[in-house]
Design an enzyme around this catalytic site. Structure first.
Site, mmCIF file in Angstrom:
data_model
loop_
_atom_site.group_PDB
_atom_site.id
_atom_site.type_symbol
_atom_site.label_atom_id
_atom_site.label_comp_id
_atom_site.label_asym_id
_atom_site.label_seq_id
_atom_site.Cartn_x
_atom_site.Cartn_y
_atom_site.Cartn_z
ATOM 1 N N HIS A 217 -8.233 -2.689 5.481
ATOM 2 C CA HIS A 217 -7.540 -2.691 6.288
ATOM 3 C C HIS A 217 -8.813 -3.215 7.391
ATOM 4 O O HIS A 217 -8.151 -2.743 8.950
ATOM 5 C CB HIS A 217 -6.243 -2.299 6.714
ATOM 6 C CG HIS A 217 -5.766 -2.160 5.150
ATOM 7 N ND1 HIS A 217 -5.843 -1.489 3.879
ATOM 8 C CD2 HIS A 217 -4.322 -2.856 5.352
ATOM 9 C CE1 HIS A 217 -4.357 -1.689 3.353
ATOM 10 N NE2 HIS A 217 -3.839 -2.704 4.017
ATOM 11 N N HIS B 108 -2.615 0.340 -9.402
ATOM 12 C CA HIS B 108 -2.963 0.541 -8.268
ATOM 13 C C HIS B 108 -2.709 1.028 -7.838
ATOM 14 O O HIS B 108 -0.690 0.733 -7.298
ATOM 15 C CB HIS B 108 -3.621 -0.494 -7.182
ATOM 16 C CG HIS B 108 -3.604 -0.552 -6.468
ATOM 17 N ND1 HIS B 108 -5.403 -0.093 -6.122
ATOM 18 C CD2 HIS B 108 -3.603 -1.679 -4.650
ATOM 19 C CE1 HIS B 108 -5.427 0.107 -4.724
ATOM 20 N NE2 HIS B 108 -4.234 -0.661 -4.031
#
Length: 771
Positions: free
Chosen positions: A704, A651
Site C-alpha cells: 500500500h 490470507h
C-alpha cells in the site's frame, strides 16, 4: 419540529473525483492548488445536497484527504519523527500523505504509519502513532478553514470531530502497551487542552453544535476508560459549542449511568444495529439533553421500513418531543452516493435500494411523518416505500429451493481434515518447496491495457476471442516473470478480475452490481460492493479455466485464488431478510464446488482469502463465540474436502489477531499469509504466544506504499519473524495483492524479496554447517 442531520457524508464524490485528483497529485500530474480546488468543489456540492435535503445543518469535518483519523492526528501535531516535521511549523498536506504512504521529506522511503480496519467495517484508518512523552499542539487549521467555507456559502454548520478518548484508544505506542491500554490515559492531561483550544476556536466562529464521535462507548470498555469520561467532558462541555456525543455500531445501554452523568448536551445512538437500546437510553436522557436516533442504516443499502421506524420511535417522540432528532445510524461514508446514477439496474431491484442521498430523503419523510404533518408528496413517497418493501418480500428472485436444500444437507458434511502434522509430508512430497518458500498474495499490477480490454469486452466492442487472447497473454507474461525471478509458488495474476469480491459475485446467482456504487476503503482506494439480494448458487466454474491455463505454462505450482465466504459476505451489501450466517453458508457451498473443481484440474495449492474475518467480529465479546463458530465453520465447509496433498492457504490483512488466534488455528489452513510490514512484525506476537502450529507468511513488502523495499529491509523483517516462530514454518511474501501497484514498482520489489529469501536460506545452511 423534529431536527434531521447526518453524521457524515461520502467524501470521494459520486464519480470518484477525489480518487482521481489524489492519484494525479501523487503522480505529479496536478498541483496542490488544483487538488485543493477539487476538495472545495466536492465539499460545496455535498453541503448543498445536505441543505437541499432539509437537514438542520451541513456537517463539516467529515471530509478527509486520506482518512479522518489521520486528519485529526495531524491537527494534533502527532507526526512520527521519521517524517521530519518541524515542531514549530504547521503540518502540511504532503506530510499527511507521507505518513499514509511512507516517504521521508528527502524523498527516501520511510515506513508508512500502520493501517487497520475501522471497527467492524471495511474502511481502513491510519493508526495514531504515539511516541514516548507524546506532546500535542494545534498544528493544522484545515477544519477551521472548512467551517469558514461552509458559512460563506450560507450554510448552518455542525462540526464533526473524533472524541479524545476514542482517538486515544485507537492510537498505538510501545511505551503505552498494557493489557487494557490504560497507560495511554496518562496522555489526557496534555491532549485535552488542545481539544479545549479547538472547541473555543469553533465557538468563536459561531459554531453552535459539535458532534464528538466516541464509538468506543459501544465496546466492552475497561473501568479506567469509562472513568476517564467524566473528567474529560467536565472540561470540554464548559468550552464553546454544545456537544453531541455520538456512538454507533452497537448499543450503549449498559452505560446509562454515564449518559446521565456526563455534562454533554445530547447523545446519538445507533438504532439500526441495536434498536433494543432505545427505551433504556430514552429513560436515561436528562431533560436538558437531546437524543439523536440513528434509525436509517448508514451501513447497508436497502430501503428503510419507515412504518417500523415510526412504531419504534413513537414512545420516544411522546416523551422527548422536539428533543428527539433523526439521523442515519453512522456516517454515510460506508454507502454509495446516489442511486439515481444506477440506470443499469432493473426497476424492481432499484426500488429496493437507498444510497446516501436517498437516505437523506428517507430522513425527511420520516421526520414529517413523526411530526404528524406529512405533505402530499411525502405521503406518496411513504406509499412507494411500503409497496417496494411488499414486493421485495414476495419476490421469487430471492429464494432458490435447491440452495436451501443444499444448506440443510451441509449439516452432514465432515468439516475436519487429517491433522496438519500428518498431511504435511504428502504436501512436501508433492510440492518440493525449499526453506523460506516465496510466493505472492494473488493479484499482479493491472495495466491500462488490461483494464481497457476488460472494459471493451464488457461493453461489446471487443470480441470474446480478442479478450481471451489478451488475458492469456497477460497471464503468460506474469508466469514468465515469476519464473525468471525465481518465485517458488506462482499465481496467474488475476488480469480477468475487476475486484476480488465483485468478480465472484458476477459469476454467482443471487448477486447484483452497480455501475457507480463506490465506497472508500482507504485513501484513494475505492471498492464497489456487490448486492447480495437472494440465495447464492454457483452455476458454473469461476476460476478453473484461467488457473489451469496458467498451470499449463509452468512446472512450478500455481495457486488457485479464491475469495473466502466471510469476506464475500463482509465486503458486500448483504440482504437483511435472513441471518448473515445463513448467507455465508450458501457462499461456502458455492466455493466448496470451486475448490473441488480446481483440485480435479490438477491445482495443488489453493488460497481462500479471508481478510475480513477479524473485521466481522462483533464489537461486544458476548457475541464473539456465535460469530466465530459460524465464520470458521463456513471456511471449513469450503475447504475441508480436499486431499491431504492439496495445500490450502488463506490470507488476512490489516487486522489485530490476538482476540481470534484460536479461531484462526481452528480454520486449519496449511499456510496463512498476513500483513506485518507496517507493524514491524508485532502482529506475530499473537501467533508466537499461541504456539501456532501451521505455516505462516508474514508480509515483508508493504504494497500500500509506493516504496520499493531493499533486500536488507526484508531480510531484517524475516529474521525478526524467525525469532518468534520456527524458520521451517515461515514463508516470504508481500503483505497483500499487487493490483494497485505498477510493474516498475513490483518488479524490483519482488526481485529483492526473492533475493532476501535466498540470503536467508544461505545463512541457514551456514548456521547448520557451523553447528
Amino acid at each position: 419540529m423534529t431536527i434531521t442531520h447526518t453524521l457524515g457524508f461520502p467524501r470521494i464524490g459520486a464519480q470518484r473525483e477525489l480518487k482521481r485528483a489524489l492519484e494525479n497529485y501523487w503522480k505529479g500530474q496536478c498541483s496542490q492548488e488544483e487538488l485543493e480546488a477539487v476538495g472545495r468543489e466536492l465539499r460545496a456540492r455535498h453541503w448543498k445536497q445536505q441543505a437541499e435535503s432539509g437537514l438542520a445543518w451541513v456537517t463539516v469535518g467529515d471530509f478527509a484527504w486520506y482518512d479522518h483519523i489521520l486528519e485529526w492526528s495531524t491537527l494534533l501535531g502527532v507526526v512520527p519523527a521519521r517524517f521530519g516535521q518541524p515542531a514549530d511549523q504547521a503540518v502540511g498536506l504532503d506530510t499527511l500523505f507521507r505518513m499514509a504512504r511512507g516517504r521521508a521529506p528527502s524523498g527516501t522511503p520511510a515506513a508508512a504509519c500502520e493501517m487497520t480496519k475501522w471497527f467492524d467495517t471495511n474502511y481502513h484508518y491510519i493508526v495514531p502513532e504515539l511516541a514516548p512523552q507524546q506532546t500535542f499542539r494545534l498544528a493544522r487549521t484545515a477544519l477551521f478553514e472548512q467551517v469558514d467555507e461552509a458559512r460563506a456559502l450560507g450554510h448552518q454548520v455542525k462540526v464533526s470531530i473524533p472524541g479524545p478518548l476514542s482517538w486515544l484508544w485507537l492510537g498505538k505506542g510501545d511505551a503505552y502497551a498494557t493489557a487494557d491500554d490504560s497507560a495511554k490515559l496518562a496522555l489526557l492531561d496534555a491532549l485535552v487542552p488542545v481539544y479545549e483550544e479547538v472547541l473555543t476556536r469553533l465557538g468563536d466562529q459561531g459554531v453552535e453544535w459539535v458532534q464528538v464521535d466516541e464509538p468506543i462507548l459501544a465496546l466492552d470498555l475497561a473501568a479506567a476508560w469509562k472513568d476517564a469520561y467524566g473528567r474529560v467532558y467536565d472540561r470540554l462541555a464548559s468550552v464553546g459549542p454544545r456537544l453531541l456525543m455520538t456512538t454507533y455500531f452497537d448499543a450503549v445501554d449498559d452505560k446509562v449511568d454515564l449518559i446521565r452523568s456526563l455534562p454533554v448536551h445530547g447523545w446519538h445512538i445507533d438504532l439500526d444495529r441495536a434498536p433494543r437500546q432505545l427505551d433504556k437510553v430514552v429513560g436515561a436522557v436528562r431533560d436538558d439533553q437531546v437524543l439523536s436516533a440513528g434509525v436509517i442504516s448508514g451501513r447497508n443499502v436497502w430501503r428503510t421500513d419507515l412504518d417500523a421506524a415510526l412504531t419504534l420511535l413513537a414512545d420516544a417522540k411522546k416523551k422527548l418531543g422536539d428533543r428527539l432528532w433523526l439521523a442515519p445510524s453512522c456516517s454515510l461514508l460506508h454507502v454509495p452516493v446516489d442511486l439515481d446514477l444506477e440506470s443499469d439496474l432493473d426497476e424492481e431491484l432499484r426500488s429496493w435500494l437507498s444510497f446516501a442521498l436517498q437516505k437523506l430523503d428517507e430522513l425527511r419523510w420520516l421526520a414529517e411523518a413523526l411530526n404528524g404533518r406529512p405533505s402530499g408528496a411525502t405521503e406518496q413517497a411513504l406509499g412507494r416505500q411500503r409497496e417496494a418493501l411488499r414486493r421485495r418480500k414476495g419476490s421469487p428472485r430471492i429464494h432458490n429451493a435447491l440452495v436451501q436444500q443444499r444448506v440443510q444437507e451441509a449439516n452432514d458434511i465432515q468439516r475436519q481434515r487429517t491433522p496438519f502434522s500428518d498431511r504435511q509430508p504428502s504436501q512436501h512430497e508433492r510440492l518440493h518447496l525449499p526453506l523460506f518458500p516465496t510466493t505472492t498474495i494473488g493479484s499482479f499490477p493491472q495495466t491500462d491495457e488490461i483494464r481497457r480490454i476488460r472494459r471493451e469486452w464488457r461493453n461489446g466492442t471487443a470480441s470474446d476471442a480478442a479478450y481471451d487472447k489478451a488475458i492469456r497473454a497477460e497471464i503468460e507474461r506474469t508466469i514468465r516473470f515469476q519464473e525468471e525471478i525465481g518465485l517458488d509458488v506462482l499465481v496467474h495474476g488475476e488480469p480477468e478480475r475487476n475486484d476480488m469480491v465483485e468478480y465472484f459475485g458476477e459469476l454467482l446467482s443471487g448477486f447484483a452490481f452497480t455501475r457507480n456504487g463506490w465506497v472508500q476503503s482507504y485513501g484513494s482506494r475505492c471498492v464497489k460492493p456487490p448486492l447480495i439480494f437472494g440465495d447464492v448458487l454457483r452455476p458454473a466454474p469461476m476460476t478453473v479455466g484461467w488457473t489451469a491455463y496458467a498451470q499449463s505454462l509452468t512446472s512450478r505450482p500455481v495457486k488457485g485464488m479464491l475469495t473466502g465466504p466471510v469476506t464475500l459476505l463482509q465486503w458486500s451489501f448483504v440482504r437483511d431478510d435472513q441471518p448473515r450466517e445463513l448467507t455465508c453458508r450458501q457462499l461456502a457451498l458455492a466455493l466448496r464446488d470451486e475448490v473441488f473443481d480446481l483440485e480435479a484440474a490438477g491445482i495443488s495449492v489453493i488460497q481462500i482469502d479471508e481478510p475480513a474475518i477479524r473485521e466481522g467480529l462483533p464489537l461486544r465479546r458476548a457475541a464473539w463465540k456465535h460469530y466465530l463458530n459460524w465464520a470458521v465453520d463456513s471456511f471449513l465447509l469450503a475447504t475441508s474436502g480436499v486431499q491431504d496433498s492439496t495445500q490450502i492457504h488463506t490470507h488476512m490483512c490489516y487486522s489485530e489477531f490476538n482476540d481470534i488466534i484460536d479461531s484462526i488455528a481452528a480454520m486449519d489452513a496449511d499456510v496463512i499469509t498476513i500483513e506485518t510490514s507496517r507493524s514491524n512484525m508485532s502482529l506475530l506476537q499473537a501467533f508466537e504466544d499461541f504456539e501456532y502450529p501451521n505455516q505462516i507468511g508474514p508480509g515483508v513488502y508493504d504494497i500500500h506504499s509506493p516504496n520499493v523495499p531493499s533486500v536488507q529491509w526484508m531480510v531484517d523483517l524475516i529474521e525478526q519473524a524467525a525469532l518468534r516462530l520456527p524458520r521451517e514454518r515461515l514463508w516470504v511474501n508481500p503483505d497483500c495483492g499487487l493490483k494497485t501497484r505498477s510493474w516498475p514498482e513490483t518488479e524490483p520489489a519482488l526481485s529483492a524479496m526473492v533475493e532476501a529469501a535466498h540470503l536467508l536460506r544461505a545463512r541457514a545452511v551456514q548456521a547448520e554447517a557451523v553447528a
